[in-house]
Scaffold this motif. Sequence first.
Motif, mmCIF file in Angstrom:
data_model
loop_
_atom_site.group_PDB
_atom_site.id
_atom_site.type_symbol
_atom_site.label_atom_id
_atom_site.label_comp_id
_atom_site.label_asym_id
_atom_site.label_seq_id
_atom_site.Cartn_x
_atom_site.Cartn_y
_atom_site.Cartn_z
ATOM 1 N N GLU A 1 4.352 9.740 -8.383
ATOM 2 C CA GLU A 1 5.190 8.579 -8.771
ATOM 3 C C GLU A 1 5.314 7.612 -7.592
ATOM 4 O O GLU A 1 5.224 6.390 -7.744
ATOM 5 C CB GLU A 1 6.590 9.071 -9.191
ATOM 6 C CG GLU A 1 6.599 9.810 -10.518
ATOM 7 C CD GLU A 1 7.914 10.554 -10.815
ATOM 8 O OE1 GLU A 1 8.009 11.119 -11.922
ATOM 9 O OE2 GLU A 1 8.817 10.586 -9.952
ATOM 10 N N ILE A 2 5.517 8.182 -6.397
ATOM 11 C CA ILE A 2 5.668 7.350 -5.196
ATOM 12 C C ILE A 2 4.345 6.650 -4.875
ATOM 13 O O ILE A 2 4.314 5.440 -4.582
ATOM 14 C CB ILE A 2 6.126 8.216 -3.995
ATOM 15 C CG1 ILE A 2 7.542 8.757 -4.262
ATOM 16 C CG2 ILE A 2 6.091 7.428 -2.698
ATOM 17 C CD1 ILE A 2 7.974 9.856 -3.310
ATOM 18 N N ASP B 1 3.877 3.625 -7.011
ATOM 19 C CA ASP B 1 4.762 2.518 -6.603
ATOM 20 C C ASP B 1 4.236 1.810 -5.357
ATOM 21 O O ASP B 1 4.300 0.589 -5.249
ATOM 22 C CB ASP B 1 6.173 3.049 -6.273
ATOM 23 C CG ASP B 1 6.975 3.402 -7.517
ATOM 24 O OD1 ASP B 1 6.464 3.168 -8.625
ATOM 25 O OD2 ASP B 1 8.105 3.921 -7.380
ATOM 26 N N MET C 1 8.772 -0.954 -3.642
ATOM 27 C CA MET C 1 9.280 0.268 -4.276
ATOM 28 C C MET C 1 10.743 0.424 -3.893
ATOM 29 O O MET C 1 11.132 0.165 -2.749
ATOM 30 C CB MET C 1 8.485 1.473 -3.761
ATOM 31 C CG MET C 1 9.132 2.807 -4.107
ATOM 32 S SD MET C 1 8.097 4.218 -3.686
ATOM 33 C CE MET C 1 8.438 4.400 -1.949
ATOM 34 N N ARG D 1 12.864 3.637 -4.604
ATOM 35 C CA ARG D 1 12.894 4.936 -5.290
ATOM 36 C C ARG D 1 13.810 5.910 -4.570
ATOM 37 O O ARG D 1 13.762 6.056 -3.359
ATOM 38 C CB ARG D 1 11.488 5.512 -5.414
ATOM 39 C CG ARG D 1 11.445 6.774 -6.303
ATOM 40 C CD ARG D 1 10.037 7.169 -6.694
ATOM 41 N NE ARG D 1 9.434 6.309 -7.698
ATOM 42 C CZ ARG D 1 9.679 6.378 -9.015
ATOM 43 N NH1 ARG D 1 10.528 7.288 -9.479
ATOM 44 N NH2 ARG D 1 9.087 5.576 -9.857
ATOM 45 N N LEU E 1 11.937 4.256 0.311
ATOM 46 C CA LEU E 1 12.035 5.589 -0.279
ATOM 47 C C LEU E 1 13.330 6.199 0.244
ATOM 48 O O LEU E 1 13.528 6.308 1.451
ATOM 49 C CB LEU E 1 10.849 6.454 0.158
ATOM 50 C CG LEU E 1 10.883 7.911 -0.320
ATOM 51 C CD1 LEU E 1 10.809 7.983 -1.830
ATOM 52 C CD2 LEU E 1 9.724 8.695 0.284
ATOM 53 N N LEU F 1 18.029 1.562 -8.313
ATOM 54 C CA LEU F 1 16.925 2.417 -7.851
ATOM 55 C C LEU F 1 16.250 3.157 -9.005
ATOM 56 O O LEU F 1 16.893 3.517 -9.980
ATOM 57 C CB LEU F 1 17.468 3.472 -6.870
ATOM 58 C CG LEU F 1 18.249 2.950 -5.669
ATOM 59 C CD1 LEU F 1 18.875 4.109 -4.909
ATOM 60 C CD2 LEU F 1 17.358 2.151 -4.742
ATOM 61 N N ASP F 2 14.945 3.409 -8.859
ATOM 62 C CA ASP F 2 14.254 4.352 -9.756
ATOM 63 C C ASP F 2 14.528 5.745 -9.201
ATOM 64 O O ASP F 2 14.608 5.918 -7.984
ATOM 65 C CB ASP F 2 12.743 4.110 -9.725
ATOM 66 C CG ASP F 2 12.393 2.750 -10.294
ATOM 67 O OD1 ASP F 2 12.925 2.418 -11.366
ATOM 68 O OD2 ASP F 2 11.612 2.012 -9.666
ATOM 69 N N THR F 3 14.621 6.733 -10.070
ATOM 70 C CA THR F 3 14.983 8.067 -9.590
ATOM 71 C C THR F 3 13.905 9.095 -9.875
ATOM 72 O O THR F 3 13.347 9.118 -10.970
ATOM 73 C CB THR F 3 16.295 8.514 -10.273
ATOM 74 O OG1 THR F 3 17.282 7.528 -9.992
ATOM 75 C CG2 THR F 3 16.799 9.828 -9.720
ATOM 76 N N SER F 4 13.604 9.928 -8.885
ATOM 77 C CA SER F 4 12.717 11.085 -9.070
ATOM 78 C C SER F 4 13.495 12.331 -8.686
ATOM 79 O O SER F 4 14.284 12.284 -7.742
ATOM 80 C CB SER F 4 11.509 10.997 -8.134
ATOM 81 O OG SER F 4 10.713 9.897 -8.467
#
Length: 691
Positions: A279-280, A283, A290, A292, A423, A442-445
């Motif tokens: 995913e990273i 991005d 990014m 994230r 990140l 933020l996008d979350t993982s």
Amino acid sequence: MTELAAVPVTALKGVGAAMQEKLTKVGLENLQDVLFHLPLRYQDRTRIVPIGSLRPGQDAVVEGTVTGADIAMGKRRSLLVRLNDGTGTLSLRFYHFSNAQKEGLKRGTHLRCYGEVRPGSSGLEIYHPEYRALSGETQIAVEQTLTPIYPTTEGLTQQRLRQLSELALARLGPHSLPDWLPEELAKEYQLGPLAEAIRYLHRPPADADIEELAEGRHWAQHRLAFEELLTHQLSLQRLRESVRAQQAPQLPVASKLPAQFLHNLGFEPTGAQKRVGAEIAYDLAQDEPMLRLVQGDVGSGKTVVAAFAALQALEAGYQVALMAPTEILAEQHFINFSKWLQPLGLEVAWLAGKLKGKARAAALEQIASGAPMVVGTHALFQDEVKFHKLALVIIDEQHRFGVQQRLALRKKGVDARLCPHQLIMTATPIPRTLAMSAYADLDTSILDELPPGRTPVNTVLIADSRRIEVIERVRTACNEGRQAYWVCTLIEESEELTCQAAETTFEDLAAALGGLNVGLIHGRMKPAEKAAIMDQFKQGALQLLVATTVIEVGVDVPNASLMIIENPERLGLAQLHQLRGRVGRGSAASHCVLLYHPPLSQLGRERLGIMRETCDGFLIAEKDLEIRGPGEMLGTRQTGLLQFKVADLMRDADLLPAVRDASMSLLQQWPQHVSPLLDRWLRHGQQYGQV
């Protein structure tokens, strides 16, 4: 009709320069501010309660005749006034009183008073009630509405705030307070009219359900909570858009460096690490920055994921900065990244606040001339730090940094033109409710797998009366070749006292455990001393480490398999979980002893019970949020964002999905409503995206 947002508080009767200054302190500059300064709670002064029916803990208005007033001599001298209304007798107790007051409360005086009823030595009592003498036949009406209690500051009395809200309410007309929620949205989400909600919350009628208001379940609170949460969401969306509108360096997916790194690593990444890594990588290959957030439970291997992200930027010929909140954690990262990157021929630079003089100048020069990897504390934010080609910033434990600091990083990008990718990593799992609101930018993982070989930690609760047994348990573990931590927690929130307590504990344990090498580490030691002690512990020269919570994150000693936490009831669950994560890093069975001081409160028992039952950080985070609320959980992160006036993230969690949808609709269809909403709710908080 003039909009109330345009009318200064000085337009109200009795507000001069001195009062204006006090009002500004609590963010009240215009009449709209006054109306959005809502009560915290209410008192019911709308009816007179017979003394015979009073219950302890009740706030009540009573009326009666004084049957006696005497000075009582106890630990403190007090004036005790007996009041009778024919249904029963109540005592009024005054610790601060004058002779004139005593004279005014003589036998036969008819009084009306208000206060909280408590059990006392003479039966039910009210301490320092508000009271007034009633003369003759004149009937004085009781209050017609519930009495609001406002948030206040020094020099601003409740009386004054009530007068001001009364004057502002008098000017509240259909056009003086625009409703920025379009009619379609209000209908769709079943939200009542704004002006009506404001009027109701400042002066709830006598028949209002005071419990419903206390629990925040009334439609008027629901209406305002929705608008407030929506505004915070819009603020973060704006921030996100303003960052996404920037150009970022495009970093093609790397192959050479990651393959070498994997070969040297000596173990295979988990499925979760591979998924989040992909995913990273996707991005980073885009030309917009990014943003994230990687959440992973203690020990899920976030640092390895960060290393893969760093290698993608480094292979493309750019610089990477990694920032941690404490020197001890930053040093840990520096050691790890040096060990990983130097074999690949990559230099790692170090910058922390403690670097002074020539060493600092040399580090700044190294960074400016292009050292590929830079590790440090928030010293990396400082203006004098110039990067050569910064493309990626990795921030560890984001909740310790404010959003403003993150935004300052923009200026550090390539030619101050390209915005670095960001990140953000945290080992404090964030419950979904918080992630949806506080981290909406933020996008979350999520790393939801532990690497093989990690052993679950067995947690036990032991009363501190059994301290000697626990010390013996430490002796046995250390004699068998293992190592242990003994953590002293905060005493009365004072770092100095905590360090003193840690020193005393260290002396006691060193004396009790003769023959074992005991070390001490706390926040007031110089970084070099801390690093030296940690190093001795890592090398196995020390068997027991006495520490304050400075060891909460990032300390990795696989041979340590026993942890004692004193007074665990003083810490939040997330912090206890972090501390416990320092053991269980090797293959030996690990134990965590929560050494509490009885008696535990009901809440204390419940919290420590959760620690005993589960090692799942996400479950613990959900419980922690329920128990402590969001402001405390997020530490200093976005404090401006989480000081809600009406909304409560736990209570209103069910509104968040609708709030999210509504914020999207508003941005797309009614963008002109966004700024007035931000101005109404967040003018004094940080308005993100305005930087």
